[in-house]
Design an enzyme around this catalytic site. Sequence first.
Site, PDB file in Angstrom:
ATOM      1  N   HIS A 101       0.888  -1.239   0.073  1.00 31.75           N
ATOM      2  CA  HIS A 101      -0.006   0.030   0.003  1.00 31.75           C
ATOM      3  C   HIS A 101       1.000   1.447   0.137  1.00 31.75           C
ATOM      4  CE1 HIS A 101      -4.355   0.893   1.217  1.00 31.75           C
ATOM      5  NE2 HIS A 101      -4.057   1.630  -0.012  1.00 31.75           N
ATOM      6  N   ASP A 124      -9.296  -0.292   4.556  1.00 33.73           N
ATOM      7  CA  ASP A 124      -8.402  -0.761   5.303  1.00 33.73           C
ATOM      8  C   ASP A 124      -8.695  -0.996   6.798  1.00 33.73           C
ATOM      9  OD1 ASP A 124      -5.002   0.238   4.282  1.00 33.73           O
ATOM     10  OD2 ASP A 124      -5.479  -1.100   5.857  1.00 33.73           O
ATOM     11  N   HIS A 126      -6.085  -0.541   8.622  1.00 36.68           N
ATOM     12  CA  HIS A 126      -5.060   0.338   9.077  1.00 36.68           C
ATOM     13  C   HIS A 126      -5.398   1.716   8.509  1.00 36.68           C
ATOM     14  CE1 HIS A 126      -3.322  -3.673   8.614  1.00 36.68           C
ATOM     15  NE2 HIS A 126      -2.994  -3.374   9.818  1.00 36.68           N
ATOM     16  N   ASP A 128      -2.835   3.886   7.893  1.00 39.21           N
ATOM     17  CA  ASP A 128      -1.553   4.212   7.010  1.00 39.21           C
ATOM     18  C   ASP A 128      -1.127   5.602   7.040  1.00 39.21           C
ATOM     19  OD1 ASP A 128      -2.378   2.042   4.256  1.00 39.21           O
ATOM     20  OD2 ASP A 128      -2.088   1.553   6.464  1.00 39.21           O
ATOM     21  N   HIS A 141       4.564   1.264   3.863  1.00 44.59           N
ATOM     22  CA  HIS A 141       2.985   0.924   3.513  1.00 44.59           C
ATOM     23  C   HIS A 141       2.057   1.520   4.881  1.00 44.59           C
ATOM     24  CE1 HIS A 141       2.615  -3.139   5.558  1.00 44.59           C
ATOM     25  NE2 HIS A 141       3.256  -2.510   6.097  1.00 44.59           N
ATOM     26  N   ASP A 228      -7.300  -1.954   0.432  1.00 45.67           N
ATOM     27  CA  ASP A 228      -6.334  -2.751   0.986  1.00 45.67           C
ATOM     28  C   ASP A 228      -7.021  -3.973   1.407  1.00 45.67           C
ATOM     29  OD1 ASP A 228      -3.576  -2.522   3.272  1.00 45.67           O
ATOM     30  OD2 ASP A 228      -4.666  -4.410   2.523  1.00 45.67           O
ATOM     31  N   ASP A 230      -6.431  -6.156   3.178  1.00 48.34           N
ATOM     32  CA  ASP A 230      -6.780  -6.637   4.614  1.00 48.34           C
ATOM     33  C   ASP A 230      -7.631  -6.015   5.553  1.00 48.34           C
ATOM     34  OD1 ASP A 230      -3.651  -4.707   5.535  1.00 48.34           O
ATOM     35  OD2 ASP A 230      -5.778  -4.050   5.697  1.00 48.34           O
ATOM     36  N   GLU A 273      -2.248  -5.032  -1.635  1.00 48.97           N
ATOM     37  CA  GLU A 273      -1.820  -6.136  -0.384  1.00 48.97           C
ATOM     38  C   GLU A 273      -2.342  -7.422  -0.632  1.00 48.97           C
ATOM     39  OE1 GLU A 273       0.357  -5.504   1.834  1.00 48.97           O
ATOM     40  OE2 GLU A 273       0.304  -3.113   1.796  1.00 48.97           O
TER      41      GLU A 273
HETATM   42  C1  LIG Z   1      -0.646   0.071  12.111  1.00 50.75           C
HETATM   43  N1  LIG Z   1       0.420   0.395  11.727  1.00 50.75           N
HETATM   44  C2  LIG Z   1       1.449  -0.560  11.429  1.00 50.75           C
HETATM   45  C3  LIG Z   1       0.701  -1.457  10.105  1.00 50.75           C
HETATM   46  C4  LIG Z   1       0.570  -0.599   8.737  1.00 50.75           C
HETATM   47  C5  LIG Z   1      -0.164  -1.590   7.791  1.00 50.75           C
HETATM   48  C6  LIG Z   1       0.155  -1.104   6.334  1.00 50.75           C
HETATM   49  B1  LIG Z   1      -1.117  -1.772   5.339  1.00 50.75           B
HETATM   50  O1  LIG Z   1      -0.923  -1.201   4.033  1.00 50.75           O
HETATM   51  O2  LIG Z   1      -1.265  -2.797   5.306  1.00 50.75           O
HETATM   52  O3  LIG Z   1      -2.256  -1.009   5.723  1.00 50.75           O
HETATM   53  C7  LIG Z   1       1.702  -1.797  12.266  1.00 50.75           C
HETATM   54  C8  LIG Z   1       2.535  -1.226  13.440  1.00 50.75           C
HETATM   55  N2  LIG Z   1       2.515  -1.987  14.598  1.00 50.75           N
HETATM   56  C9  LIG Z   1       3.225  -3.270  14.164  1.00 50.75           C
HETATM   57  C10 LIG Z   1       2.914  -4.373  15.149  1.00 50.75           C
HETATM   58  C11 LIG Z   1       3.328  -3.682  16.766  1.00 50.75           C
HETATM   59  C12 LIG Z   1       2.736  -2.407  16.926  1.00 50.75           C
HETATM   60  C13 LIG Z   1       2.959  -1.506  15.813  1.00 50.75           C
HETATM   61  C14 LIG Z   1       2.739   0.050  10.836  1.00 50.75           C
HETATM   62  O4  LIG Z   1       3.775  -0.680  10.523  1.00 50.75           O
HETATM   63  O5  LIG Z   1       2.984   1.329  10.660  1.00 50.75           O
HETATM   64 MN   LIG Z   2      -3.047  -0.293   3.606  1.00 50.59          MN
HETATM   65 MN   LIG Z   3      -3.857  -2.491   5.955  1.00 42.06          MN
HETATM   66 MN   LIG Z   4       0.228  -4.460   4.508  1.00 43.18          MN
END
Ligand SMILES: CN[C@](CCCC[B-](O)(O)O)(CCN1CCCCC1)C(=O)O
Ligand SMILES: [Mn+2]
Ligand SMILES: [Mn+2]
Ligand SMILES: [Mn+2]
Length: 304
Positions: A101, A124, A126, A128, A141, A228, A230, A273
């Site tokens: 993403h 999503d 998340h 992002d 991402h 996304d 997910d 994704e």
């Molecule tokens: C929520 N933020 C995450 C996930 C981002 C997902 C990107 B997507 O494109 O798939 O939506 C996760 C950060 N966490 C990881 C596990 C421990 C706590 C922080 C990050 O890495 O910033």
């Molecule tokens: Mn995303």
């Molecule tokens: Mn996501």
């Molecule tokens: Mn992802």
Amino acid sequence: ASVEVLGYPFSGGQPRGGVDEGPEALVKAGLLDQLSALGWEVKFNSQAMNDVRELAVQEHDSGIGKMHKPLAVSAVNERVAADVAAIQERGALSLTLGGDHSLGMGTVAGTKRRFPEAALIWVDAHADINTPLTTDSGNLHGCPVSFLLGLEGTDVPPFNVWLQPCLRPEDIVYIGLRDIDDKEKRILRELGIKVFTMHDVDAHGIGRVMERVLAHVGAARPIHLSFDVDALDPTVAPSTGTPVRGGLTFREGHYIVEAIAETGNLVAVDIVEVNPALEDEASAAQTVAIGCSLSRAALGETLF
Ligand SMILES: CN[C@](CCCC[B-](O)(O)O)(CCN1CCCCC1)C(=O)O
Ligand SMILES: [Mn+2]
Ligand SMILES: [Mn+2]
Ligand SMILES: [Mn+2]
């Protein structure tokens, strides 16, 4: 009406191999023929696909703060923005297949060049919206929206060579959120960004949520949909890099896309994704098939 499909085999925004195989898996599943069968004139940009494989490999690509592969993410998305803007200049709908993403940085920047008033619907688990300063993972991402908004810490080379802030907080609406970092929550609140979490979906039902999403967006604005996979529950779309339980059902996911397609204002769609390499064959195939059905729904396939 014509749709131009971009497939970006890019995984540099996150650490798990396989998401770069998403575009090829979707095409191999017959997506282009499926779109033609809906009556669309379909073009696939295989040159862009090959070029991005090269752009994804950058030397000495680390060490700008916590960000992983900033040079690759920037180089790829600079190209993505140009490709998407060119498609929309030609009056075609742009369908981008990911890839992770972080590609949203380029697709939305591209749309905003042609449609500055475009609204962005981000589906999503998340948000992002981490910045280079707030991210824990360093995975970009998780950051595309902050770069589009021009938040603190995003005005950094090489991104700021090609990317100017192009998104306003009121332009974006989220659907499906259920895994937001604390610093992201603060950003969302401070900017007053419109968010429909899974709690809202439970409370009101997807029909009511979409009424509110489209009311926020307004009836006359071009819409960019960034989906996304997910956002869907992991039992529905298992083969994706950051699965989070308690997601959208198959029908909720499709209803979102159908309701947006019904507006007739859709100008760009991202389906990202899909990682065919993460699960067993059947789960991978299921996830790819959902990428195809979401794409068809975006291009007007209806149930009746
Ligand atoms: C929520 N933020 C995450 C996930 C981002 C997902 C990107 B997507 O494109 O798939 O939506 C996760 C950060 N966490 C990881 C596990 C421990 C706590 C922080 C990050 O890495 O910033
Ligand atoms: Mn995303
Ligand atoms: Mn996501
Ligand atoms: Mn992802």
